[in-house]
Design an enzyme around this catalytic site. Structure first.
Site, PDB file in Angstrom:
ATOM      1  N   HIS A 122       0.836  -1.202   0.000  1.00  0.00           N
ATOM      2  CA  HIS A 122       0.000   0.000   0.000  1.00  0.00           C
ATOM      3  C   HIS A 122       0.873   1.254   0.000  1.00  0.00           C
ATOM      4  O   HIS A 122       1.683   1.440   0.917  1.00  0.00           O
ATOM      5  CB  HIS A 122      -0.889   0.039   1.234  1.00  0.00           C
ATOM      6  CG  HIS A 122      -1.992  -0.967   1.218  1.00  0.00           C
ATOM      7  ND1 HIS A 122      -3.132  -0.813   1.963  1.00  0.00           N
ATOM      8  CD2 HIS A 122      -2.157  -2.126   0.542  1.00  0.00           C
ATOM      9  CE1 HIS A 122      -3.935  -1.847   1.763  1.00  0.00           C
ATOM     10  NE2 HIS A 122      -3.348  -2.654   0.904  1.00  0.00           N
ATOM     11  N   ARG A 147      -0.669  -0.854  -4.455  1.00  0.00           N
ATOM     12  CA  ARG A 147      -1.942  -0.139  -4.437  1.00  0.00           C
ATOM     13  C   ARG A 147      -1.662   1.319  -4.136  1.00  0.00           C
ATOM     14  O   ARG A 147      -0.933   1.634  -3.191  1.00  0.00           O
ATOM     15  CB  ARG A 147      -2.880  -0.714  -3.373  1.00  0.00           C
ATOM     16  CG  ARG A 147      -4.315  -0.241  -3.517  1.00  0.00           C
ATOM     17  CD  ARG A 147      -5.171  -0.652  -2.328  1.00  0.00           C
ATOM     18  NE  ARG A 147      -5.058   0.298  -1.231  1.00  0.00           N
ATOM     19  CZ  ARG A 147      -5.831   0.276  -0.139  1.00  0.00           C
ATOM     20  NH1 ARG A 147      -6.738  -0.658   0.003  1.00  0.00           N
ATOM     21  NH2 ARG A 147      -5.676   1.178   0.809  1.00  0.00           N
ATOM     22  N   TYR A 159     -10.224   7.902   2.136  1.00  0.00           N
ATOM     23  CA  TYR A 159      -9.988   6.490   2.432  1.00  0.00           C
ATOM     24  C   TYR A 159      -8.603   6.051   1.966  1.00  0.00           C
ATOM     25  O   TYR A 159      -8.160   6.387   0.870  1.00  0.00           O
ATOM     26  CB  TYR A 159     -11.030   5.587   1.752  1.00  0.00           C
ATOM     27  CG  TYR A 159     -10.602   4.143   1.805  1.00  0.00           C
ATOM     28  CD1 TYR A 159     -10.715   3.417   2.990  1.00  0.00           C
ATOM     29  CD2 TYR A 159      -9.985   3.535   0.716  1.00  0.00           C
ATOM     30  CE1 TYR A 159     -10.250   2.120   3.071  1.00  0.00           C
ATOM     31  CE2 TYR A 159      -9.523   2.235   0.788  1.00  0.00           C
ATOM     32  CZ  TYR A 159      -9.660   1.536   1.976  1.00  0.00           C
ATOM     33  OH  TYR A 159      -9.178   0.261   2.051  1.00  0.00           O
ATOM     34  N   ASP A 211      -8.203   1.119  -4.725  1.00  0.00           N
ATOM     35  CA  ASP A 211      -9.414   0.753  -3.987  1.00  0.00           C
ATOM     36  C   ASP A 211     -10.353   1.952  -3.907  1.00  0.00           C
ATOM     37  O   ASP A 211     -10.013   2.980  -3.316  1.00  0.00           O
ATOM     38  CB  ASP A 211      -9.022   0.293  -2.576  1.00  0.00           C
ATOM     39  CG  ASP A 211     -10.200  -0.267  -1.788  1.00  0.00           C
ATOM     40  OD1 ASP A 211     -11.330  -0.246  -2.304  1.00  0.00           O
ATOM     41  OD2 ASP A 211      -9.976  -0.721  -0.655  1.00  0.00           O
ATOM     42  N   HIS A 213     -13.363   1.652  -2.521  1.00  0.00           N
ATOM     43  CA  HIS A 213     -13.992   1.411  -1.216  1.00  0.00           C
ATOM     44  C   HIS A 213     -15.492   1.688  -1.233  1.00  0.00           C
ATOM     45  O   HIS A 213     -16.035   2.368  -0.352  1.00  0.00           O
ATOM     46  CB  HIS A 213     -13.313   2.233  -0.126  1.00  0.00           C
ATOM     47  CG  HIS A 213     -13.269   1.513   1.192  1.00  0.00           C
ATOM     48  ND1 HIS A 213     -12.611   0.324   1.369  1.00  0.00           N
ATOM     49  CD2 HIS A 213     -13.802   1.811   2.409  1.00  0.00           C
ATOM     50  CE1 HIS A 213     -12.734  -0.079   2.620  1.00  0.00           C
ATOM     51  NE2 HIS A 213     -13.462   0.792   3.265  1.00  0.00           N
ATOM     52  N   GLU A 237     -10.727  -1.824  -7.419  1.00  0.00           N
ATOM     53  CA  GLU A 237     -11.325  -2.629  -6.348  1.00  0.00           C
ATOM     54  C   GLU A 237     -12.550  -1.954  -5.728  1.00  0.00           C
ATOM     55  O   GLU A 237     -12.552  -0.740  -5.493  1.00  0.00           O
ATOM     56  CB  GLU A 237     -10.271  -2.866  -5.265  1.00  0.00           C
ATOM     57  CG  GLU A 237     -10.754  -3.624  -4.053  1.00  0.00           C
ATOM     58  CD  GLU A 237      -9.723  -3.642  -2.954  1.00  0.00           C
ATOM     59  OE1 GLU A 237     -10.107  -3.938  -1.793  1.00  0.00           O
ATOM     60  OE2 GLU A 237      -8.532  -3.369  -3.214  1.00  0.00           O
ATOM     61  N   GLU A 263     -14.005  -8.288  -0.315  1.00  0.00           N
ATOM     62  CA  GLU A 263     -13.429  -8.336   1.028  1.00  0.00           C
ATOM     63  C   GLU A 263     -14.495  -8.384   2.111  1.00  0.00           C
ATOM     64  O   GLU A 263     -14.220  -8.848   3.229  1.00  0.00           O
ATOM     65  CB  GLU A 263     -12.480  -7.165   1.267  1.00  0.00           C
ATOM     66  CG  GLU A 263     -13.126  -5.797   1.389  1.00  0.00           C
ATOM     67  CD  GLU A 263     -12.097  -4.703   1.627  1.00  0.00           C
ATOM     68  OE1 GLU A 263     -12.229  -4.001   2.636  1.00  0.00           O
ATOM     69  OE2 GLU A 263     -11.172  -4.554   0.810  1.00  0.00           O
ATOM     70  N   ARG A 284     -12.072 -11.384  -3.756  1.00  0.00           N
ATOM     71  CA  ARG A 284     -11.224 -10.937  -2.643  1.00  0.00           C
ATOM     72  C   ARG A 284     -11.658 -11.466  -1.279  1.00  0.00           C
ATOM     73  O   ARG A 284     -11.186 -10.999  -0.240  1.00  0.00           O
ATOM     74  CB  ARG A 284     -11.225  -9.407  -2.601  1.00  0.00           C
ATOM     75  CG  ARG A 284     -10.805  -8.782  -3.894  1.00  0.00           C
ATOM     76  CD  ARG A 284      -9.702  -7.766  -3.781  1.00  0.00           C
ATOM     77  NE  ARG A 284      -9.745  -6.936  -2.607  1.00  0.00           N
ATOM     78  CZ  ARG A 284      -8.790  -6.946  -1.668  1.00  0.00           C
ATOM     79  NH1 ARG A 284      -7.750  -7.770  -1.762  1.00  0.00           N
ATOM     80  NH2 ARG A 284      -8.870  -6.147  -0.628  1.00  0.00           N
ATOM     81  N   ASP A 317      -6.058  -5.706   9.918  1.00  0.00           N
ATOM     82  CA  ASP A 317      -7.162  -6.072  10.810  1.00  0.00           C
ATOM     83  C   ASP A 317      -7.513  -7.553  10.682  1.00  0.00           C
ATOM     84  O   ASP A 317      -8.525  -8.003  11.201  1.00  0.00           O
ATOM     85  CB  ASP A 317      -8.394  -5.192  10.604  1.00  0.00           C
ATOM     86  CG  ASP A 317      -8.953  -5.224   9.192  1.00  0.00           C
ATOM     87  OD1 ASP A 317      -8.846  -6.275   8.527  1.00  0.00           O
ATOM     88  OD2 ASP A 317      -9.495  -4.196   8.756  1.00  0.00           O
ATOM     89  N   GLU A 340      -2.983  -9.447  -1.136  1.00  0.00           N
ATOM     90  CA  GLU A 340      -2.753  -8.164  -0.468  1.00  0.00           C
ATOM     91  C   GLU A 340      -1.829  -8.358   0.729  1.00  0.00           C
ATOM     92  O   GLU A 340      -1.900  -9.357   1.443  1.00  0.00           O
ATOM     93  CB  GLU A 340      -4.080  -7.571   0.005  1.00  0.00           C
ATOM     94  CG  GLU A 340      -3.932  -6.210   0.678  1.00  0.00           C
ATOM     95  CD  GLU A 340      -5.268  -5.603   1.082  1.00  0.00           C
ATOM     96  OE1 GLU A 340      -5.325  -4.385   1.311  1.00  0.00           O
ATOM     97  OE2 GLU A 340      -6.262  -6.348   1.163  1.00  0.00           O
ATOM     98  N   TRP A 403     -24.456   4.110  -0.334  1.00  0.00           N
ATOM     99  CA  TRP A 403     -24.496   3.163  -1.457  1.00  0.00           C
ATOM    100  C   TRP A 403     -23.889   1.844  -1.095  1.00  0.00           C
ATOM    101  O   TRP A 403     -22.938   1.624  -0.534  1.00  0.00           O
ATOM    102  CB  TRP A 403     -23.776   3.755  -2.678  1.00  0.00           C
ATOM    103  CG  TRP A 403     -24.519   4.933  -3.241  1.00  0.00           C
ATOM    104  CD1 TRP A 403     -24.106   6.221  -3.234  1.00  0.00           C
ATOM    105  CD2 TRP A 403     -25.808   4.941  -3.843  1.00  0.00           C
ATOM    106  NE1 TRP A 403     -25.037   7.044  -3.801  1.00  0.00           N
ATOM    107  CE2 TRP A 403     -26.107   6.271  -4.183  1.00  0.00           C
ATOM    108  CE3 TRP A 403     -26.740   3.949  -4.121  1.00  0.00           C
ATOM    109  CZ2 TRP A 403     -27.291   6.640  -4.810  1.00  0.00           C
ATOM    110  CZ3 TRP A 403     -27.936   4.319  -4.728  1.00  0.00           C
ATOM    111  CH2 TRP A 403     -28.185   5.652  -5.071  1.00  0.00           C
TER     112      TRP A 403
END
Length: 403
Positions: A122, A147, A159, A211, A213, A237, A263, A284, A317, A340, A403
């Site tokens: 990242h 990423r 984000y 991403d 998100h 992503e 994810e 993912r 996480d 990832e 959304w």
């Protein structure tokens, strides 16, 4: 061999992590990751009240039967809490069987399909130049895929961007959900410039990922995918939420940019339509949140039929237990795409010693029996649980982004 104990260990060496430890009458034990970011204690209660007591006395080699028992027997199927609990049990049982056989997990699954696992890191920055500096740091470390995320002018919090330069990005940053401001138009107008800058500085060989998100509508995502086609992204992503799986079909009609999602998925039913319609290119789902190795094998097998590859979620996480199991899965699965990788802190690495190793932009899972990750319970006990919540987003007029 019989299961004689199942215990839940909660620790917070910088972030909350939940581990299930299953012990047998032969002295062999296995561990599984049960971490659900922001809802950790919900999984702890599920495991302690409904799962652990029902494990006692069972044969740990009956992995499929135990999976079916907890999935179908509960009546209330699926959902992130249930599937994270099942995932932890499944991961721990595969760990036990690997240790009992004296074999690393990838061999139990069928052996190597590749010698090493490509991962992406990242790179974030408060502006484009700051992101480019982080990309260079990752390239210097050997990453072949990165990423990229950067701050958006006019948006205070974006984000994927750390609060301070050089820090790890951590979304669960407060005890109660923080509220950020989001502007779709500012994001869409700015982010293509990031990809252009990365290509101009690093050329065409570096794999670029991004991403979104879940921040866009399908037609907005279609616009973004089309505009970034000249920069040949490895993937875009989570460009829209996937509750409406047909939304990805609309995006697909407008762009050839590869799409990745999953994810937050916890079962094969969350992605079946996406895969069968070939609306995505990468799935993912994680071993922890999608019911463990036993269930994710089914997802990967379905995906293989439709030219969809794996690209497992691998944030901080999820504990090193999930990462170790995922790397064994990645080593075996025929339709692997990428993995990832967000490096864990030194404190987490000490609590969870592991056999997997990073070199030149790739990981190898190691040859230790099982998934090769352990837990230092005495050290884990020094880091008590701290409540942490994920943020929510509002539009500039105050509307909760839904959304």
């Amino acid at each position: 061999m019989k299961i004689v104990d199942a215990r839940v260990i909660v620790t917070c060496p910088g972030r909350n992590l939940v581990t299930l430890k299953i012990e047998t009458d032969e002295g062999i034990y296995g561990i599984g990751d049960a971490t659900l970011n922001g809802r950790e204690l919900a999984v702890v209660a599920y495991l302690e009240e409904h799962v652990a007591p029902a494990l006692i006395g069972r044969d740990p080699s009956s992995i499929e039967d135990i999976w079916q028992f907890f999935y179908r027997g509960a009546y209330w199927r699926r959902g992130p809490v249930t599937m994270s609990a099942i995932g932890a049990v499944d991961m721990a049982l595969w760990d036990i069987m690997g240790k009992a056989a004296g074999m690393p997990l990838y061999k139990l699954l069928g052996g190597k399909s590749r010698e090493r696992v490509m991962v992406y890191g990242h790179a974030t920055g408060h502006d484009i130049e700051g992101c480019l500096e982080e990309v260079q740091r990752h390239v210097d470390l050997g990453y072949r895929a990165v990423r990229v995320q950067c701050g958006i002018p006019g948006i205070a919090s974006t984000y994927g961007v750390a609060k301070k330069a050089g820090e790890r990005y951590e979304p669960a940053d407060s005890s109660l959900p923080s509220e950020n401001v989001w502007s779709t138009s500012k994001y869409l107008n700015h982010v293509p410039k990031l990809f252009q800058a990365v290509r101009e500085r690093f050329g065409d060989d570096l794999h670029i990922l991004h991403d979104v998100h879940h921040r866009l509508t399908p037609i907005e995502a279609a616009r973004l995918g089309k505009e970034v086609e000249p920069y040949h992204l490895f993937w875009l992503e989570d460009c829209v939420p996937a509750e409406n799986q047909s939304a990805f079909g609309l995006i697909r009609q407008h762009t050839t940019t590869p799409l990745a999602v999953g994810e937050v998925f916890n079962s094969i039913h969350d992605c079946r339509e996406l895969i069968e319609s070939q609306s995505i290119d990468y799935i993912r789902a994680t071993l922890t949140h999608a019911g463990g190795i036993t269930h994710v094998r089914r997802i990967a097998a379905l995906a293989e039929l439709y030219h969809v590859r794996t690209g497992f979620h691998g944030p901080t996480d999820l504990s090193p237990v999930c990462m170790g199991a995922a790397l064994h899965f990645d080593t075996w699965v025929p339709n692997f795409g990428i993995q990832e990788h967000m490096p864990h802190s030194e404190e987490i690495e000490e609590v969870f010693p592991h056999a997997y190793r990073f070199e030149d932009g790739h990981f190898t899972p190691g040859e230790a029996p099982g998934h090769g990750v352990d837990i230092d319970e005495a050290l884990a006990a020094k880091y008590p649980y701290k409540r942490a919540s994920l943020p929510v987003n509002r539009l500039e007029d105050g509307t909760l982004w839904h959304w």
